[in-house]
Write an enzyme that holds these catalytic residues in place. Structure first.
Site, PDB file in Angstrom:
ATOM      1  N   SER A  45     -37.647 -20.481  29.268  1.00  0.00           N
ATOM      2  CA  SER A  45     -36.547 -19.510  29.422  1.00  0.00           C
ATOM      3  C   SER A  45     -35.416 -19.986  30.328  1.00  0.00           C
ATOM      4  CB  SER A  45     -37.102 -18.197  29.969  1.00  0.00           C
ATOM      5  OG  SER A  45     -37.398 -18.321  31.339  1.00  0.00           O
ATOM      6  N   THR A  66     -41.503 -19.135  24.552  1.00  0.00           N
ATOM      7  CA  THR A  66     -41.417 -17.864  25.273  1.00  0.00           C
ATOM      8  C   THR A  66     -41.276 -16.725  24.280  1.00  0.00           C
ATOM      9  OG1 THR A  66     -38.999 -18.008  25.332  1.00  0.00           O
ATOM     10  CG2 THR A  66     -40.165 -18.920  27.217  1.00  0.00           C
ATOM     11  N   ASP A 146     -39.048   3.744  22.274  1.00  0.00           N
ATOM     12  CA  ASP A 146     -38.491   2.559  21.631  1.00  0.00           C
ATOM     13  C   ASP A 146     -37.611   3.026  20.486  1.00  0.00           C
ATOM     14  OD1 ASP A 146     -38.011   0.224  20.097  1.00  0.00           O
ATOM     15  OD2 ASP A 146     -39.767  -0.729  20.978  1.00  0.00           O
ATOM     16  N   ARG A 205     -36.785  -8.567  32.014  1.00  0.00           N
ATOM     17  CA  ARG A 205     -35.768  -9.502  32.486  1.00  0.00           C
ATOM     18  C   ARG A 205     -35.047  -8.835  33.643  1.00  0.00           C
ATOM     19  NH1 ARG A 205     -38.176 -12.969  30.427  1.00  0.00           N
ATOM     20  NH2 ARG A 205     -37.546 -14.413  28.770  1.00  0.00           N
ATOM     21  N   ASP A 229     -41.236  -8.564  38.848  1.00  0.00           N
ATOM     22  CA  ASP A 229     -41.606  -9.951  38.528  1.00  0.00           C
ATOM     23  C   ASP A 229     -40.344 -10.739  38.193  1.00  0.00           C
ATOM     24  OD1 ASP A 229     -43.419 -12.118  37.833  1.00  0.00           O
ATOM     25  OD2 ASP A 229     -42.871 -11.743  35.745  1.00  0.00           O
ATOM     26  N   GLU A 234     -32.215 -14.337  39.713  1.00  0.00           N
ATOM     27  CA  GLU A 234     -33.218 -15.394  39.550  1.00  0.00           C
ATOM     28  C   GLU A 234     -32.583 -16.747  39.181  1.00  0.00           C
ATOM     29  OE1 GLU A 234     -36.310 -13.524  37.120  1.00  0.00           O
ATOM     30  OE2 GLU A 234     -36.654 -15.500  36.276  1.00  0.00           O
ATOM     31  N   HIS A 251     -41.545 -14.351  38.522  1.00  0.00           N
ATOM     32  CA  HIS A 251     -41.464 -14.432  37.056  1.00  0.00           C
ATOM     33  C   HIS A 251     -42.691 -15.155  36.487  1.00  0.00           C
ATOM     34  CE1 HIS A 251     -38.558 -14.839  33.369  1.00  0.00           C
ATOM     35  NE2 HIS A 251     -39.811 -14.613  32.983  1.00  0.00           N
ATOM     36  N   GLY A 254     -46.247 -13.577  32.637  1.00  0.00           N
ATOM     37  CA  GLY A 254     -46.794 -14.156  31.401  1.00  0.00           C
ATOM     38  C   GLY A 254     -47.470 -15.501  31.602  1.00  0.00           C
ATOM     39  N   TYR A 255     -47.725 -15.870  32.854  1.00  0.00           N
ATOM     40  CA  TYR A 255     -48.164 -17.238  33.149  1.00  0.00           C
ATOM     41  C   TYR A 255     -49.672 -17.482  33.115  1.00  0.00           C
ATOM     42  CZ  TYR A 255     -43.948 -19.932  34.179  1.00  0.00           C
ATOM     43  OH  TYR A 255     -42.777 -20.658  34.077  1.00  0.00           O
TER      44      TYR A 255
HETATM   45  N1  LIG Z   1     -42.153 -11.684  32.986  1.00  0.00           N
HETATM   46  C1  LIG Z   1     -42.660 -12.427  32.019  1.00  0.00           C
HETATM   47  O1  LIG Z   1     -43.331 -13.411  32.275  1.00  0.00           O
HETATM   48  C2  LIG Z   1     -42.418 -12.042  30.583  1.00  0.00           C
HETATM   49  C3  LIG Z   1     -43.368 -12.422  29.630  1.00  0.00           C
HETATM   50  C4  LIG Z   1     -43.172 -12.026  28.316  1.00  0.00           C
HETATM   51  C5  LIG Z   1     -42.036 -11.288  27.959  1.00  0.00           C
HETATM   52  N2  LIG Z   1     -41.126 -10.975  28.911  1.00  0.00           N
HETATM   53  C6  LIG Z   1     -39.937 -10.171  28.546  1.00  0.00           C
HETATM   54  O2  LIG Z   1     -40.381  -8.948  27.999  1.00  0.00           O
HETATM   55  C7  LIG Z   1     -39.623  -8.652  26.845  1.00  0.00           C
HETATM   56  C8  LIG Z   1     -40.482  -7.830  25.903  1.00  0.00           C
HETATM   57  O3  LIG Z   1     -41.499  -8.641  25.362  1.00  0.00           O
HETATM   58  P1  LIG Z   1     -42.156  -8.290  23.955  1.00  0.00           P
HETATM   59  O4  LIG Z   1     -43.024  -9.413  23.584  1.00  0.00           O
HETATM   60  O5  LIG Z   1     -42.787  -6.970  23.981  1.00  0.00           O
HETATM   61  O6  LIG Z   1     -40.888  -8.300  23.019  1.00  0.00           O
HETATM   62  P2  LIG Z   1     -40.775  -7.644  21.592  1.00  0.00           P
HETATM   63  O7  LIG Z   1     -39.534  -8.176  20.987  1.00  0.00           O
HETATM   64  O8  LIG Z   1     -42.046  -7.779  20.840  1.00  0.00           O
HETATM   65  O9  LIG Z   1     -40.581  -6.083  21.923  1.00  0.00           O
HETATM   66  C9  LIG Z   1     -39.473  -5.580  22.575  1.00  0.00           C
HETATM   67  C10 LIG Z   1     -39.310  -4.131  22.132  1.00  0.00           C
HETATM   68  O10 LIG Z   1     -38.245  -3.558  22.883  1.00  0.00           O
HETATM   69  C11 LIG Z   1     -37.574  -2.656  22.021  1.00  0.00           C
HETATM   70  N3  LIG Z   1     -36.257  -2.341  22.544  1.00  0.00           N
HETATM   71  C12 LIG Z   1     -35.109  -3.034  22.417  1.00  0.00           C
HETATM   72  N4  LIG Z   1     -34.107  -2.381  23.049  1.00  0.00           N
HETATM   73  C13 LIG Z   1     -34.641  -1.254  23.581  1.00  0.00           C
HETATM   74  C14 LIG Z   1     -34.134  -0.189  24.357  1.00  0.00           C
HETATM   75  N5  LIG Z   1     -32.846  -0.107  24.692  1.00  0.00           N
HETATM   76  N6  LIG Z   1     -34.993   0.775  24.770  1.00  0.00           N
HETATM   77  C15 LIG Z   1     -36.298   0.736  24.431  1.00  0.00           C
HETATM   78  N7  LIG Z   1     -36.844  -0.234  23.658  1.00  0.00           N
HETATM   79  C16 LIG Z   1     -36.028  -1.228  23.257  1.00  0.00           C
HETATM   80  C17 LIG Z   1     -37.560  -3.373  20.671  1.00  0.00           C
HETATM   81  O11 LIG Z   1     -37.365  -2.444  19.609  1.00  0.00           O
HETATM   82  C18 LIG Z   1     -38.940  -3.992  20.658  1.00  0.00           C
HETATM   83  O12 LIG Z   1     -39.889  -3.173  19.981  1.00  0.00           O
HETATM   84  C19 LIG Z   1     -39.207 -10.021  26.293  1.00  0.00           C
HETATM   85  O13 LIG Z   1     -38.000  -9.937  25.570  1.00  0.00           O
HETATM   86  C20 LIG Z   1     -39.044 -10.857  27.528  1.00  0.00           C
HETATM   87  O14 LIG Z   1     -37.716 -10.820  27.957  1.00  0.00           O
HETATM   88  C21 LIG Z   1     -41.290 -11.329  30.214  1.00  0.00           C
HETATM   89  O1  LIG Z   2     -40.143 -14.542  27.747  1.00  0.00           O
HETATM   90  C1  LIG Z   2     -41.219 -14.997  28.145  1.00  0.00           C
HETATM   91  O2  LIG Z   2     -42.128 -15.345  27.356  1.00  0.00           O
HETATM   92  C2  LIG Z   2     -41.493 -15.121  29.620  1.00  0.00           C
HETATM   93  O3  LIG Z   2     -40.488 -14.564  30.359  1.00  0.00           O
HETATM   94  C3  LIG Z   2     -41.890 -16.500  30.000  1.00  0.00           C
HETATM   95  O4  LIG Z   2     -43.176 -16.456  30.510  1.00  0.00           O
HETATM   96  C4  LIG Z   2     -40.971 -17.073  31.031  1.00  0.00           C
HETATM   97  O5  LIG Z   2     -41.470 -18.290  31.508  1.00  0.00           O
HETATM   98  P1  LIG Z   2     -40.564 -19.592  31.531  1.00  0.00           P
HETATM   99  O6  LIG Z   2     -40.150 -19.832  30.135  1.00  0.00           O
HETATM  100  O7  LIG Z   2     -39.376 -19.314  32.383  1.00  0.00           O
HETATM  101  O8  LIG Z   2     -41.462 -20.654  32.053  1.00  0.00           O
END
Ligand SMILES: NC(=O)c1ccc[n+]([C@@H]2O[C@H](COP(=O)([O-])OP(=O)(O)OC[C@H]3O[C@@H](n4cnc5c(N)ncnc54)[C@H](O)[C@@H]3O)[C@@H](O)[C@H]2O)c1
Ligand SMILES: O=C(O)[C@H](O)[C@H](O)COP(=O)(O)O
Length: 380
Positions: A45, A66, A146, A205, A229, A234, A251, A254-255
């Site tokens: 990312s 990611t 959603d 995010r 997180d 960031e 962050h 997801g690690y």
């Molecule tokens: N911190 C981490 O390590 C980490 C890890 C994985 C994902 N993430 C983040 O989490 C996000 C979600 O992951 P995911 O796998 O569930 O993604 P995903 O695409 O499967 O699901 C995201 C959902 O959010 C919904 N959405 C979009 N806009 C919206 C709004 N305004 N209000 C409510 N819902 C809305 C979409 O319809 C979708 O169903 C990713 O896009 C990523 O940025 C962070």
């Molecule tokens: O979007 C994701 O899958 C997560 O935010 C992911 O774990 C971020 O980790 P990075 O790619 O920054 O190592």
């Protein structure tokens, strides 16, 4: 064929070396010069993938290991005919483990049980839907919002209902140009409409939450709690905000090793498909045996007592919170320290890698352990 890959992506040599020459580079500082003669680019990312990086390069396929894609200009890639894949769902269970560990930790501080809380989930995709299902099976009342989904199995409710819960957990992508943009979705106004003693969890995010507004809210409303997180600035983390949040991590939601391996593997499978090559590898053969595979409890143990301990044995979020606070306190360069924590992240396994061994007499609670994400082995 030349494959340029982020240095923090696991498994790349094992999977890609037979396809071509692999060159590893730090993702955050990748330049157009670094990638100009690459055929395939593998990122995480922290690399901005756009015209500035790829214009004039040979790159035909970009894979990001990611879930999130906000660092990639998808329209530009499509217009150039450059193939693209991300890794939907790869680390979804890892993020759910993170949220459950956060809830257990905060409940312990207040002498509460997780089922005393109502949880609101914003975004019911790969992460959010899994969180809803796992918490509901644990007996927690969960509401989900959603606007892009019509899923009767959840079911879904309004944003207002969800932000009225004791806990609000964010699982949306970072977006600006949609009917329901998520940039600063949680702003001063929404924070004011939430319960005074609510818990806000952001593992989506950073910019989904207006961090300046959150900081003010935490100063004014001392019962309000936050688990972050991800950070708007960031890899920089504002010391004052970190001091105000209950749990803060770098962050890493997801690690888990499982999540990271799955991410690279999903990209590998997509690239094999793109190149018309067979995928002969199996992820299950690559994941190492976990250090801890099984735990047992004394006869007649009470679920409500053993469950929090089990979660903390599997993954204790406080370890990552302490690591970030220590790094921020000691380091003159917070961004560098943040990235180092992520680069050197200790091995963590998903809850699903751990089996709970129990006697048949105690097995009434096995569905709850399974709901939480653990495996269960019942013995006579
Ligand atoms: N911190 C981490 O390590 C980490 C890890 C994985 C994902 N993430 C983040 O989490 C996000 C979600 O992951 P995911 O796998 O569930 O993604 P995903 O695409 O499967 O699901 C995201 C959902 O959010 C919904 N959405 C979009 N806009 C919206 C709004 N305004 N209000 C409510 N819902 C809305 C979409 O319809 C979708 O169903 C990713 O896009 C990523 O940025 C962070
Ligand atoms: O979007 C994701 O899958 C997560 O935010 C992911 O774990 C971020 O980790 P990075 O790619 O920054 O190592």
């Amino acid at each position: 064929m030349k494959i340029v890959a982020d240095e923090n992506m696991p498994l790349v040599e094992s999977l890609f070396q037979e396809l071509g020459e692999v060159v590893r580079l730090p993702g955050r500082s990748m330049t157009a010069d670094d990638v100009k003669d690459a055929d395939i680019l593998l990122v995480r990312s922290v690399t901005k993938v756009n015209e500035a990086l790829l214009s004039g390069s040979k790159v035909k396929f970009v894979g990001t290991a990611t879930i999130g894609t906000d660092h990639v200009d998808l329209d530009w890639l499509a217009a150039q005919g450059i193939g693209f894949a991300n890794a939907p769902g790869c680390n979804a269970h890892s993020v759910v483990d993170y949220v459950i560990s956060a809830l257990i930790c905060l409940c312990q501080d207040e002498n509460k049980d997780i089922t005393d809380l109502t949880v609101g989930v914003v975004g019911a995709g790969n992460v959010g839907s899994r969180l809803v299902h796992r918490l509901r099976k644990l007996g927690v009342e969960v509401k989900a919002y959603d606007p892009f989904l019509e899923d009767d199995s959840l079911p879904l409710t309004s944003f207002e209902e969800v932000i009225g819960c004791d806990v609000v957990s964010l699982h949306v992508p970072l977006t600006e140009d949609t009917d329901y943009p998520t940039y600063h979705l949680i702003d001063e106004d929404v924070l004011r409409r939430m319960n005074r003693d609510a818990i806000l969890i952001n593992s989506a995010r950073g910019p989904v939450v207006d961090n300046a507004a959150l900081k003010q809210h935490l100063i004014l409303c001392t019962e309000f709690k936050a688990v972050l997180d991800v950070w708007e600035t960031e890899p920089e983390v504002e010391r004052e905000l970190l001091d105000l949040v209950d749990l803060g991590t770098a962050h890493i939601a997801g690690y888990s090793l499982d999540g990271k391996y799955k991410g690279t593997f999903q990209i590998y499978s997509q690239i094999c498909h793109f190149l018309g090559l067979p995928n002969r590898k199996q992820l299950s053969q690559m994941l190492p045996e976990p250090d801890l595979v099984q735990v047992g409890f004394a006869k007649g143990s009470v679920f409500e007592e053993v469950f929090p301990r089990l979660v903390q044995v599997a993954y204790d979020i406080r370890r990552d919170d302490r690591a970030l606070r220590r790094a921020v306190l000691r380091s003159a360069n917070i961004s560098e320290a943040f990235d180092l924590l992520r680069k050197n992240y200790p091995t963590r396994r998903e809850f699903s890698s751990l089996s709970v061994k129990m006697r048949r007499n105690d097995s009434a609670n096995s569905p709850k352990f399974e709901a939480a994400g653990f495996k269960v082995k019942v013995k006579n």
